[in-house]
Motif scaffolding. Structure first.
Motif, mmCIF file in Angstrom:
data_model
loop_
_atom_site.group_PDB
_atom_site.id
_atom_site.type_symbol
_atom_site.label_atom_id
_atom_site.label_comp_id
_atom_site.label_asym_id
_atom_site.label_seq_id
_atom_site.Cartn_x
_atom_site.Cartn_y
_atom_site.Cartn_z
ATOM 1 N N ALA A 200 0.825 -1.213 0.000
ATOM 2 C CA ALA A 200 0.000 0.000 0.000
ATOM 3 C C ALA A 200 0.857 1.260 0.000
ATOM 4 N N ALA A 201 1.993 1.211 0.672
ATOM 5 C CA ALA A 201 2.888 2.377 0.717
ATOM 6 C C ALA A 201 3.390 2.714 -0.678
ATOM 7 N N GLU A 202 3.658 1.701 -1.475
ATOM 8 C CA GLU A 202 4.082 1.939 -2.859
ATOM 9 C C GLU A 202 2.948 2.561 -3.673
ATOM 10 N N GLN A 203 1.746 2.034 -3.487
ATOM 11 C CA GLN A 203 0.604 2.539 -4.250
ATOM 12 C C GLN A 203 0.244 3.969 -3.856
ATOM 13 N N LEU A 204 0.335 4.274 -2.580
ATOM 14 C CA LEU A 204 -0.063 5.601 -2.093
ATOM 15 C C LEU A 204 1.108 6.567 -1.979
ATOM 16 N N GLU A 205 2.319 6.033 -2.188
ATOM 17 C CA GLU A 205 3.551 6.845 -2.149
ATOM 18 C C GLU A 205 3.705 7.573 -0.807
ATOM 19 N N VAL A 206 3.608 6.783 0.268
ATOM 20 C CA VAL A 206 3.812 7.303 1.620
ATOM 21 C C VAL A 206 4.673 6.311 2.399
ATOM 22 N N GLY A 207 5.095 6.693 3.601
ATOM 23 C CA GLY A 207 5.853 5.799 4.456
ATOM 24 C C GLY A 207 4.943 4.854 5.212
#
Length: 409
Positions: A200-207
């Motif tokens: 999910a972090a990759e998809q949403l571009e967050v930590g």
């Protein structure tokens, strides 16, 4: 040679061991004049001496044995018994009170592998090698998964003991399923959460630290940006799962006190259970409602064993109690309203502090009932001993034999 094979169906030796010890300690309490409580109190391992290694190598890690006995005595109004016994005597009845303080070893060293899988539709499946037979495992396992993954229970499927899908397992027995299985389920769920957050972090571009799992979604904390678990599963190159086996090196030691109070009609030998108090130490409780159901069910089985159940063969080996028309089981109307309490002290040998509870009701029940029956007969008719099961005919015959002996003297 004519009898059928027998096997334990709940308790597996623990009820028999506790029965022998607790009948002996009760008799010793009478003969020494110390009484039921004091003789036990003198022989308990004191709370300040725990952890304590027994002569047979058992490591009792936590507990307060005198503490739960005292609480049970208070709940049962032990100090008011003599007044109740006198009232029963005025009504022509014998009254007795008895206790059993037990400790058992559960969740023996080892582990139970758990695999928690994320499905394409956003639901989750648990694969584990235990096998439910009425304890509510799916609910307990599901609670932990739901908490870790932010899911509703109905979106969690629990597969137990299916050899087509579960690669290994230790099965169910000895109160091992929840104490050993649940820590593995908890850690497997955490491992899956980590993989879900990575995707999910990759998809949403967050930590990773910015994400939380809520209601079937992975959400950026404090925003309306989110991605569903189904979308995470769809975008993963392979099925996402967490697999863990948390191992335990020492058993857990649940313990407790049961107190039963009975009234006997000397003209019929019938024993009625007037009050029943249970105070147990199960460590950390996972689901209080399921726990109480386990204890009540086990205690009902013990009362049935103590008062009713008897297998009878004739001289030629023919089974005479071959159906429930002849073999008596306790019925709901014969049982009191159980006063069930806990005085829990978490285990230090279990990863989640759980001690186990599956056999507990059966262990405390037989001795507490029979000690109460014995006191009623001893005080009321001078009967020195009666064996289990205390059926009406056996109790009546013991009273008549004692009266006949007294008459001939």
């Amino acid at each position: 040679e004519n009898t059928v094979p027998t096997d334990a169906y709940r308790g597996a030796g623990r009820p028999e061991a506790a029965y022998l010890i607790e009948r002996l300690i009760e008799k010793a309490g009478v003969e020494t004049g110390l009484g039921s409580a004091e003789i036990r109190r003198r022989n308990f391992v004191a709370a300040e001496n725990l952890p304590y290694t027994t002569q047979t190598g058992r490591l009792y890690d936590t507990g307060d044995f005198a503490g739960h006995m005292d609480k049970a005595m208070k709940e049962a109004d032990w100090s008011g018994f003599e007044a109740r016994q006198k009232a029963s005597a005025e009504d022509g009845k014998f009254r007795g009170i008895g206790m059993c303080s037990y400790i058992e070893a559960c969740a023996f060293p080892g582990g139970e592998e758990a695999t928690v899988e994320l499905n394409g539709n956003g639901t989750v499946t648990l694969l584990i090698g235990t096998q439910t037979n009425g304890q509510g495992h799916a609910t307990s396992y599901g609670q932990v998964i739901a908490e870790q993954l932010g899911l509703d229970l109905e979106k969690i499927e629990v597969i137990q003991g299916d050899t087509d899908r579960v690669r290994k397992g230790g099965g169910t027995g000895g109160s091992r399923s929840i104490p050993l299985g649940l820590p593995s389920v908890n850690e497997a769920s955490k491992a899956l959460v980590k993989k879900i957050k990575d995707r999910a972090a990759e998809q949403l571009e967050v930590g990773l630290e910015d994400l939380e799992l809520v209601g079937g979604d992975v959400r950026v904390v404090g925003t309306d940006r989110q991605v569903s678990l189904a979308e995470v599963a769809a975008n993963a190159p392979q099925k996402l799962f967490g697999q863990k086996e948390v191992k335990q090196v020492e058993a857990t030691y649940p313990n407790g006190t049961h107190i039963a109070e009975v009234e006997i009609d000397p003209e019929t030998g019938n024993v009625s259970v007037e009050n029943y108090v249970i105070v147990d130490d199960f460590g950390v409780t996972v689901n209080p409602i399921l726990l109480e159901g386990q204890v009540q069910g086990g205690t009902a089985q013990a009362i049935s064993q103590a008062l009713c159940e008897r297998t009878v063969y004739d001289e030629e080996g023919q089974l005479l109690t071959a159906s429930l028309l002849d073999y008596q089981l306790i019925r709901a109307e014969d049982l009191p309203d159980f006063n069930f309490q806990t005085r829990n002290i978490p285990s230090t040998t279990n990863a989640m502090g759980i001690k186990g509870a599956g056999e507990a009701g059966t262990i405390g029940g037989c001795a507490s009932i029979m000690n109460a029956v014995q006191k009623a007969l001893r005080d009321g008719a001078g009967v020195d001993h009666v064996d289990m099961p205390a059926t009406p005919s056996r109790v009546w015959e013991a009273i008549q034999a004692q009266r006949s002996q007294a008459f001939t003297k």
